[in-house]
Motif scaffolding. Structure first.
Motif, PDB file in Angstrom:
ATOM      1  N   SER A 127       0.799  -1.240   0.000  1.00 35.82           N
ATOM      2  CA  SER A 127       0.000   0.000   0.000  1.00 35.82           C
ATOM      3  C   SER A 127       0.826   1.283   0.000  1.00 35.82           C
ATOM      4  CB  SER A 127      -0.945   0.001   1.200  1.00 35.82           C
ATOM      5  OG  SER A 127      -0.224  -0.147   2.399  1.00 35.82           O
ATOM      6  N   SER A 175      -5.923  -8.659   0.357  1.00 39.33           N
ATOM      7  CA  SER A 175      -5.604  -7.851   1.540  1.00 39.33           C
ATOM      8  C   SER A 175      -6.846  -7.120   2.035  1.00 39.33           C
ATOM      9  CB  SER A 175      -4.528  -6.834   1.130  1.00 39.33           C
ATOM     10  OG  SER A 175      -4.483  -5.755   2.024  1.00 39.33           O
ATOM     11  N   TYR A 188      -2.928  -0.062  -4.503  1.00 38.76           N
ATOM     12  CA  TYR A 188      -2.750  -1.438  -4.014  1.00 38.76           C
ATOM     13  C   TYR A 188      -4.120  -2.108  -3.799  1.00 38.76           C
ATOM     14  CZ  TYR A 188      -1.411  -5.030  -0.511  1.00 38.76           C
ATOM     15  OH  TYR A 188      -1.228  -6.177   0.202  1.00 38.76           O
ATOM     16  N   GLY A 191       4.407  -1.508   3.623  1.00 41.49           N
ATOM     17  CA  GLY A 191       2.974  -1.475   3.923  1.00 41.49           C
ATOM     18  C   GLY A 191       2.637  -0.425   4.972  1.00 41.49           C
ATOM     19  N   THR A 192       1.325  -0.207   5.148  1.00 41.74           N
ATOM     20  CA  THR A 192       0.828   0.745   6.150  1.00 41.74           C
ATOM     21  C   THR A 192       0.862   0.116   7.542  1.00 41.74           C
ATOM     22  OG1 THR A 192      -0.553   1.667   4.424  1.00 41.74           O
ATOM     23  CG2 THR A 192      -1.210   2.159   6.691  1.00 41.74           C
ATOM     24  N   THR A 193       0.842  -1.206   7.598  1.00 40.41           N
ATOM     25  CA  THR A 193       0.843  -1.882   8.894  1.00 40.41           C
ATOM     26  C   THR A 193       2.272  -2.200   9.385  1.00 40.41           C
ATOM     27  OG1 THR A 193       0.615  -4.012   7.761  1.00 40.41           O
ATOM     28  CG2 THR A 193      -1.423  -2.950   8.475  1.00 40.41           C
TER      29      THR A 193
HETATM   30  C1  AKB Z   1      -0.049  -3.176   3.812  1.00 38.22           C
HETATM   31  O1  AKB Z   1      -0.022  -2.530   4.877  1.00 38.22           O
HETATM   32  O2  AKB Z   1      -0.020  -2.658   2.696  1.00 38.22           O
HETATM   33  C2  AKB Z   1      -0.138  -4.688   3.888  1.00 38.22           C
HETATM   34  C3  AKB Z   1      -1.553  -5.154   3.802  1.00 38.22           C
HETATM   35  C4  AKB Z   1      -2.499  -4.897   4.908  1.00 38.22           C
HETATM   36  O3  AKB Z   1      -1.909  -5.754   2.833  1.00 38.22           O
HETATM   37  N1  AKB Z   1       0.468  -5.155   5.097  1.00 38.22           N
END
Ligand code: AKB
Length: 319
Positions: free
Chosen positions: A81, A119, A144, A184-186
């Motif tokens: 993402s 996702s 994404y 990623g965002t996480t």
């Molecule tokens: C993200 O943060 O882009 C990934 C996902 C949640 O698919 N970890």
């Protein structure tokens, strides 16, 4: 040993490394061919065959499938993402082209099964954010997320039109100590453990009360293999299954770490990733996965925190 020959595309990423190791245990080292555009990840070294391969190169992928008599593909190569937002067209090309090629090769070579990860990013700000259902409003706002949702529809299309056995999960944020997350965002929920042990502090790029669905990598790997090994008639969704394990905020993960490292200090400096997180679910309803093929998680925040700190301490030689 099970009679399958597996090709992994994108084996050196966060999921790829651990999935390759787990599949090698189940199917035998020589029956799992790991590939990636980069050099072999150190953890894969010496565990089985490795080939440098660009997942966008259809001809080279096709050649390898024929040479190795491949029966299953796991396509893990993707831009996530946060990285995707920096170069949206490139993210779209990589994420979609690699999937369409693999789906075509799957039909052409009559592969037994294909795995492709989706996702929680398929959801968007108009989706109900608490206990997000399997089927609901889906209007992703990141490239994404758009590529994952389009990909889910393509998977379903190839299944219905050509009978291709393609399976998928909507992963939440994945947390692991063996392999590094990739854009990623996480990712904050992995970085925080490293920084807590190295520096005793962490500055979160998400604000303190941003709840997101998360999962420990051991659960994600086991769930993926269980999905792939389930009888085909149990797989009722040919798009992707919601799966969930836990949901927490930066403030809550900081508190779980503070229990082990009382002087740990957390600061907050939200950046562009905050907006992405604000459009994603806070928690996920995964009853379809639990009912259809028996998905169950094992790790909650505290159990995962124990594991992460224990293994990272050993890895960083702090134990
Ligand atoms: C993200 O943060 O882009 C990934 C996902 C949640 O698919 N970890």
């Amino acid at each position: 040993m099970k009679n399958e020959k597996i090709l992994i595309l994108g084996a050196c990423g966060q999921i790829g490394v651990e999935l390759t190791l787990a599949l090698r245990q189940t199917y035998g080292n020589d029956n799992v061919i790991a590939t990636d555009i980069r050099e072999e990840h150190p953890l894969l070294h010496g565990t089985g065959p490795y080939v440098v391969l660009n997942a966008m190169d259809a001809a080279a992928t096709h050649e390898l499938i024929k040479k190795e008599a491949i029966t299953q593909i796991y396509l893990l190569a993707a831009l996530l993402s946060a990285t995707g937002e920096k170069d949206p067209k490139r993210a779209w090309d990589i994420n979609m082209q690699s999937l369409l090629q693999v789906l075509d090769l799957g039909v052409q070579e009559k592969l037994h099964k294909i795995y492709w990860p989706s996702s929680i990013a398929v959801f968007g700000p108009t989706t109900p954010r608490d206990n997000t259902p399997q089927q609901t409003i889906v209007e992703p706002r990141t490239v994404y997320g758009i590529s994952k949702y389009a990909g889910e529809l393509w998977c379903q299309y190839y299944n219905q039109r050509w009978g291709l056995d393609v399976r998928s999960l909507r992963y939440p944020g994945l947390i692991s100590w063996k392999s590094e997350p990739g854009g990623g965002t996480t990712d904050y929920a992995v970085e925080i453990y490293h920084e807590a042990l190295k520096n005793g502090s962490y500055t979160s790029f998400l604000s303190e009360n941003t709840y997101l669905p998360m999962m420990y990598m051991d659960d994600a790997i086991r769930g993926t293999i269980e999905l792939m090994e389930a009888p085909a008639d149990k797989i009722k969704s040919r798009m992707a299954y919601n799966i969930s394990a836990m949901s927490f905020s930066p403030k809550e993960i900081a508190a779980a770490i503070k229990y082990h490292i009382p002087d740990f200090r957390m600061d907050y400096a939200p950046d562009f990733r905050q907006q992405i997180a604000d459009g994603w679910p806070k928690s996920i309803d995964d009853r379809a996965a639990r009912g259809d093929w028996g998905w169950q998680h094992e790790f909650d925040l505290n159990r995962m925190t124990n594991e992460m700190l224990k293994h990272l301490k050993e890895k960083m030689q702090l134990a």
